[in-house]
Scaffold this active site. Structure first.
Site, mmCIF file in Angstrom:
data_model
loop_
_atom_site.group_PDB
_atom_site.id
_atom_site.type_symbol
_atom_site.label_atom_id
_atom_site.label_comp_id
_atom_site.label_asym_id
_atom_site.label_seq_id
_atom_site.Cartn_x
_atom_site.Cartn_y
_atom_site.Cartn_z
ATOM 1 N N ALA A 112 0.741 -1.122 0.157
ATOM 2 C CA ALA A 112 0.007 -0.058 0.098
ATOM 3 C C ALA A 112 0.776 1.336 0.089
ATOM 4 C CB ALA A 112 -0.963 0.062 1.303
ATOM 5 N N GLU A 113 2.223 1.042 0.725
ATOM 6 C CA GLU A 113 2.788 2.400 0.891
ATOM 7 C C GLU A 113 3.602 2.716 -0.457
ATOM 8 O OE1 GLU A 113 3.388 4.681 3.097
ATOM 9 O OE2 GLU A 113 1.823 3.843 4.694
#
Length: 211
Positions: A112-113
């Site tokens: 996600a990052e």
């Protein structure tokens, strides 16, 4: 065998002799050192030209010279780029287990990052796989945010601290994105669209990695 018998040395000496004679010409306005400097600059210009090779069809293709490779990465970060391949998932597994964290949650966070990109940099300046801000990286003892092991180790430490503080995975994930203060202020996931999407994304990725 004399040094001058070596072809490459002999060639250099002959070139220097011809340059010297050129500068001795009464009509020449250039000194010998100036001639050498021009020769040096000419050779450097040739060295910087793209390397020519050919593909399987025998067609000529150009390869970038070394200075072009990674030219979009800031110079100060180029030295941090690792030349050896890194097993990101294996690194996550070992670091997460060593710190007593769920490896699948960390994988979901990393995806996600940064999408598993070690050199990712956000518009706000967050760096590396787990997108650590400079001050956060410093507080976690991360000297090189673009080193996968250091970055993941620091990110997992930060996430572990948030899990201990909030005792709720969703709140910890939200705090990782929006900051602990925002979660405390709203007593839960903040009403920020970005943070709410982020939490749902991590939960979806976690389910994928756990299946």
């Amino acid at each position: 065998m004399r040094l001058t018998d070596i072809p490459s040395v002999s060639s250099v000496l002959n070139r220097m002799e011809s340059l010297s004679k050129l500068s001795e010409n009464p009509k020449s306005l250039v000194s010998f050192p100036d001639v050498l400097e021009r020769e040096w600059n000419r050779s450097k210009a040739q060295d910087s030209l793209p390397v020519q090779t050919s593909n399987q069809n025998g067609e000529g293709i150009s390869l970038p010279f070394p200075g072009e490779i990674g030219s979009k990465i800031p110079v100060s970060f180029q030295a941090d780029t690792k030349s050896k391949p890194t097993d990101i998932l294996g690194t996550i597994e070992s670091i997460a287990k060593a710190q007593g964290m769920d490896p699948n949650l960390v994988k979901a966070m990393v995806k996600a990052e940064s999408g598993f990109k070690p050199n990712a940099v956000s518009p706000k300046g967050a760096m590396g796989l787990m997108q650590l801000m400079p001050e956060t990286a410093g507080s976690l003892g991360v000297n090189d945010p673009f080193d996968p092991e250091e970055n993941i180790d620091g990110g997992v430490k930060f996430l572990k601290g948030l899990m201990k503080e909030f005792k709720d995975p969703e709140k910890a994930i939200a705090a990782y994105n929006a900051g602990p203060g925002a979660v405390k202020r709203y007593k839960g996931i903040p009403p920020y669209e970005e943070t709410q999407k982020y939490v749902n994304k991590v939960k979806r990725y976690y389910k994928d990695f756990s299946s």
